[in-house]
Write a protein that holds these residues in place. Structure first.
Motif, PDB file in Angstrom:
ATOM      1  N   PRO A  50      40.541  36.008  38.233  1.00  0.00           N
ATOM      2  CA  PRO A  50      39.838  36.923  39.145  1.00  0.00           C
ATOM      3  C   PRO A  50      38.672  36.229  39.838  1.00  0.00           C
ATOM      4  N   ALA A  51      38.123  36.890  40.809  1.00  0.00           N
ATOM      5  CA  ALA A  51      36.993  36.342  41.559  1.00  0.00           C
ATOM      6  C   ALA A  51      35.753  36.287  40.677  1.00  0.00           C
ATOM      7  N   MET A  52      34.744  35.578  41.157  1.00  0.00           N
ATOM      8  CA  MET A  52      33.534  35.367  40.361  1.00  0.00           C
ATOM      9  C   MET A  52      32.685  36.619  40.216  1.00  0.00           C
ATOM     10  N   ASP A  53      32.972  37.659  41.016  1.00  0.00           N
ATOM     11  CA  ASP A  53      32.148  38.865  40.961  1.00  0.00           C
ATOM     12  C   ASP A  53      32.440  39.742  39.752  1.00  0.00           C
ATOM     13  N   GLN A  54      33.369  39.314  38.866  1.00  0.00           N
ATOM     14  CA  GLN A  54      33.697  40.139  37.707  1.00  0.00           C
ATOM     15  C   GLN A  54      32.575  40.146  36.665  1.00  0.00           C
ATOM     16  N   GLY A  55      31.762  39.113  36.643  1.00  0.00           N
ATOM     17  CA  GLY A  55      30.669  39.063  35.686  1.00  0.00           C
ATOM     18  C   GLY A  55      30.851  37.916  34.706  1.00  0.00           C
ATOM     19  N   LEU A  56      29.820  37.057  34.625  1.00  0.00           N
ATOM     20  CA  LEU A  56      29.913  35.873  33.774  1.00  0.00           C
ATOM     21  C   LEU A  56      30.006  36.244  32.303  1.00  0.00           C
ATOM     22  N   TRP A  57      29.185  37.175  31.860  1.00  0.00           N
ATOM     23  CA  TRP A  57      29.141  37.505  30.434  1.00  0.00           C
ATOM     24  C   TRP A  57      30.420  38.194  29.978  1.00  0.00           C
ATOM     25  N   THR A  58      30.998  38.988  30.849  1.00  0.00           N
ATOM     26  CA  THR A  58      32.268  39.629  30.493  1.00  0.00           C
ATOM     27  C   THR A  58      33.359  38.597  30.292  1.00  0.00           C
ATOM     28  N   VAL A  59      33.461  37.658  31.211  1.00  0.00           N
ATOM     29  CA  VAL A  59      34.464  36.597  31.090  1.00  0.00           C
ATOM     30  C   VAL A  59      34.174  35.719  29.888  1.00  0.00           C
ATOM     31  N   LEU A  60      32.920  35.404  29.658  1.00  0.00           N
ATOM     32  CA  LEU A  60      32.552  34.560  28.520  1.00  0.00           C
ATOM     33  C   LEU A  60      32.953  35.200  27.196  1.00  0.00           C
ATOM     34  N   LEU A  61      32.719  36.488  27.059  1.00  0.00           N
ATOM     35  CA  LEU A  61      33.052  37.184  25.815  1.00  0.00           C
ATOM     36  C   LEU A  61      34.558  37.321  25.622  1.00  0.00           C
ATOM     37  N   THR A  62      35.233  37.790  26.648  1.00  0.00           N
ATOM     38  CA  THR A  62      36.666  38.065  26.504  1.00  0.00           C
ATOM     39  C   THR A  62      37.481  36.788  26.342  1.00  0.00           C
TER      40      THR A  62
END
Length: 258
Positions: free
Chosen positions: A69-81
């Protein structure tokens, strides 16, 4: 000049997308690298594991770039998941190594070899377990384990998309199935040693009842150990072949619940 600036802006956008894709993939691969068989062993230096994680990222990222997905999804969400998903994927494969270790521990207890060289490796275990583990990992690497793992990660993005935690119930069912498979495989692989030990000790008990004056323990223990080593030499190729077939079967359909 204007055309050159437009080209540089386009290249900057492409570079930003490539870096974001590589970072997202590295999160999943790097978390799994701590648990992967062969690549994530404690005897492998951390720098080597980091290079391996980058190499897997370079292989996997082009294949799944359209699913990032694009970068607007959220860094912390991607980092955790992505970290949680990578740990789950790595743990599922690590259970196959534990199956060999369980089989080795059971076989060592059955043949009175449980304490021989128990602390020789980074993960202390009986000599039979250490032998089976090293031989199994070498056999898996010879059978292109690195290719299978790359396919495993690429397939995981279809089942476990980026930025979305898997359902708790589904993950629990899947994890329980993998743990059950690992323990069942460990007991099954050690069955030749358990059966042979049971029959041998049963025969010693009959001999002891018939000849009480014979020191059965002094005669039977060395023979049991020697017989265990002979049985290991005869059964190890079959045990490793069965284990490798189970590993390949899992990698062919990793998210199927048996």
């Amino acid at each position: 000049m204007t055309q050159m600036l437009d080209t540089l802006a386009q290249l900057a956008g492409v570079g930003e997308t490539l870096l974001w894709t590589g970072f997202v993939v590295l999160l999943r691969v790097g978390a799994a690298m701590a648990l992967l068989p062969a690549f994530g062993e404690l005897v492998v230096p951390q720098r080597v594991r980091l290079v391996l994680a980058l190499a897997f990222t370079a292989v996997i990222a082009p294949a799944i770039s359209a699913r990032i997905p694009a970068m607007d999804q959220g860094l912390w969400t991607v980092l955790l998941t992505e970290t949680a998903t990578g740990l789950a994927l790595g743990a599922a494969l690590r259970l196959f190594v534990h199956a060999l270790q369980i089989a080795g521990a059971i076989a060592a207890q059955a043949t009175s070899l449980a304490q021989l060289f128990a602390g020789a490796g980074a993960e202390p275990q009986p000599a039979i377990g250490h032998l089976l583990t090293v031989a199994g990992l070498a056999l898996a690497m010879a059978a292109n384990l690195h290719v299978r793992i790359a396919e495993y990660f690429i397939l995981s993005y279809d089942i476990l998309p980026v930025g979305r935690l898997p359902g708790a119930a589904d993950m629990a069912d899947w994890g329980l199935a993998q743990v059950t498979r690992a323990f069942a495989a460990g007991f099954s692989l050690a069955m030749p040693f358990v059966i042979a030990s049971f029959l041998y000790n049963l025969a010693l008990g009959v001999i002891n009842r018939a000849m009480p004056q014979l020191m059965v323990a002094f005669v039977g223990a060395p023979a049991l150990t020697a017989g265990g080593l002979v049985l290991l030499a005869l059964s190890a190729p079959l045990v490793l072949a069965v284990w490798l077939a189970a590993l390949n079967l899992f990698l062919a359909a990793p998210f199927a619940v048996p």
